[in-house]
Design an enzyme around this catalytic site. Structure first.
Site, PDB file in Angstrom:
ATOM      1  N   HIS A 276      -1.368  11.187   1.418  1.00 40.02           N
ATOM      2  CA  HIS A 276      -2.215   9.910   1.481  1.00 40.02           C
ATOM      3  C   HIS A 276      -2.917   9.858   0.325  1.00 40.02           C
ATOM      4  O   HIS A 276      -2.972   8.882  -0.573  1.00 40.02           O
ATOM      5  CB  HIS A 276      -3.053  10.025   2.828  1.00 40.02           C
ATOM      6  N   GLU A 277      -3.409  11.016  -0.089  1.00 41.46           N
ATOM      7  CA  GLU A 277      -4.008  10.886  -1.387  1.00 41.46           C
ATOM      8  C   GLU A 277      -3.214  11.000  -2.670  1.00 41.46           C
ATOM      9  O   GLU A 277      -3.351   9.983  -3.749  1.00 41.46           O
ATOM     10  CB  GLU A 277      -4.840  12.498  -1.631  1.00 41.46           C
ATOM     11  N   HIS A 280      -2.606   7.011  -3.060  1.00 45.04           N
ATOM     12  CA  HIS A 280      -3.796   6.535  -3.935  1.00 45.04           C
ATOM     13  C   HIS A 280      -3.295   6.782  -5.507  1.00 45.04           C
ATOM     14  O   HIS A 280      -3.529   5.803  -6.173  1.00 45.04           O
ATOM     15  CB  HIS A 280      -5.242   6.994  -3.822  1.00 45.04           C
ATOM     16  N   ASP A 358      -1.933   5.054   3.608  1.00 43.63           N
ATOM     17  CA  ASP A 358      -1.417   5.493   4.600  1.00 43.63           C
ATOM     18  C   ASP A 358      -0.025   5.115   4.662  1.00 43.63           C
ATOM     19  O   ASP A 358       0.635   6.098   5.134  1.00 43.63           O
ATOM     20  CB  ASP A 358      -2.145   4.838   5.810  1.00 43.63           C
TER      21      ASP A 358
HETATM   22 ZN   LIG Z   1      -7.946   7.428   1.090  1.00 44.32          ZN
END
Ligand SMILES: [Zn+2]
Length: 410
Positions: A276-277, A280, A358
């Protein structure tokens, strides 16, 4: 406009924004006992759910108390000409405008921090303690305060001093120079926060070799991501609540995992959180957010430049000698409705980004471990499973667990 009119506009803004906050909090509190959506039935067991209800209620009541006292203190300060008093005090120390401004803000900041300390003490050592979250030693609590003050004095002092100096030497165009220096500072903070500032508050160690590290590296190389900087920080020094985040860019990019996260989640779940990171980063969220912050700062400074020279700003606060620092206080309140709106926009953008990150984790790794990881994090922080939609719209930088669950299940 008469100075008195501006004074009452300022007071009205303070009161209206207090009311809006209270209404949102109240609406949210009315949803505390809502029936849980079917998908989230298994987050808490019966006893834990009761505990989370009690925690939310206690936080809510404490929130009403602190914001009411803070509003009353602020209004008293405005009505009894507190700013004129502190301005005079600062002027008795020096004749130099920059020194006066630094002393002025120093007094205001320290006084308001001292007033708020009993509340943050109660929050940490009574409420968080009662629900088993608090791990902060009293020594750490006060050392944090002291370090915060010192850092605020150094960073705030240098930036404010530079901005006033620009104002005195370049007049109306000061905002461009101020924007420049704040931009440089923001970018440097983004790049080097983890390297230079974080170690003042936490111990960070590279994630040791082992199966977790090799699983993370396998995932990273699969998505073509160089990730050699994975650090673990001792979040457990302060709280049991867990977290993980991404910071920096270019060769300074790194992932920070709280030791509490490593304790609470299994390896698959940690890799999913990490995916998830990485999402980003891959979707440029870090750069876009940084860019948006820089644009907003430019806009704010430009507006400030239109108001700051007007003696009305000082007269409204009953200060006879106009100055940059008094103008800044008046502007700060007048600007708050606008910053409220930019805050809403930023939260909206941030929630969009969370869905994208996500989805990235779902597509490049897997959804089930992310879902179970998020559920554990929610459970361990006794988070609200049924927030009011308005409250989410105003305050949430992340979608609710239910929204994220449904999106990941799609
Ligand atoms: Zn996040």
């Amino acid at each position: 406009m008469k100075p008195e009119t501006l004074f009452y506009i300022i007071i009205a803004i303070l009161i209206v924004s207090f009311i809006i906050d209270q209404v949102l909090d109240y609406l949210n509190a009315k949803y505390f006992n809502d029936t849980l959506p079917a998908e989230l039935q298994n987050v808490f067991d019966e006893e834990e759910y009761k505990k989370s209800q009690a925690y939310k209620k206690e936080r809510y009541k404490f929130g009403i108390l602190t914001s009411a006292i803070s509003l009353i203190a602020t209004l008293l300060f405005f009505f009894f000409d507190g700013f004129a008093f502190v301005d005079e005090l600062a002027r008795s120390v020096s004749n130099h405008e920059i020194i006066i401004a630094l002393v002025f803000f120093g007094i205001i900041m320290i006084a308001s921090d001292i007033l708020s300390t009993p509340f943050s003490y109660y929050s940490t050592f009574v409420i968080e303690e009662k629900y088993g979250f608090n791990k902060t030693a009293r020594k750490t609590f006060f050392l944090d305060k002291l370090k915060g003050w010192l850092m605020g004095a150094v960073i705030g002092g240098v930036l404010l001093g530079a901005i006033i100096w620009f104002y005195e030497t370049t007049g109306k165009n000061f905002w461009l120079y101020a924007w420049g220096i704040i931009t440089v500072f923001t970018v440097l903070m983004n790049l080097f926060y983890a390297r230079f500032i974080l170690p003042l508050f936490n111990k960070q160690t590279p994630l040791e070799d082992g199966s977790l590290r090799s699983q993370i590296e396998t995932y990273a190389s699969k998505v073509g991501f160089t990730l050699d900087k994975i650090f673990v920080i001792d979040g457990s020094k302060r709280s049991t609540k867990a977290n993980a985040y991404f910071s920096g860019f270019g060769s300074e990019k790194r992932v920070t995992l709280y030791d509490t996260l490593i304790n609470d989640l299994n390896e698959e779940e940690i890799v999913a959180v990490l995916a998830h990171e990485v999402g980003h980063y891959k979707r440029n969220h870090i750069i876009i957010t940084l860019f948006a912050a820089i644009v907003t700062t430019g806009f704010t400074l430009w507006l400030l430049s239109l108001f700051i020279g007007n003696p009305l700003m000082s007269e409204a606060l009953h200060v006879s000698k106009p100055s940059f620092h008094i103008g800044l206080i008046a502007f700060g309140v007048l600007y708050s409705p606008i910053s409220g709106i930019t805050g809403l926009l930023m939260n909206y953008l941030s929630r969009k980004f969370e869905y994208q990150a996500d989805n990235y984790a779902k597509n490049t790794y897997a959804a089930p471990p992310l879902i179970s990881g998020l559920k554990k994090l929610t459970k361990n922080s006794l988070s609200d499973l049924t927030p009011h939609p308005f409250y989410v719209f105003a305050h949430y930088s992340h979608p609710t667990l239910l929204q994220r669950f449904r999106n990941l299940r799609k």
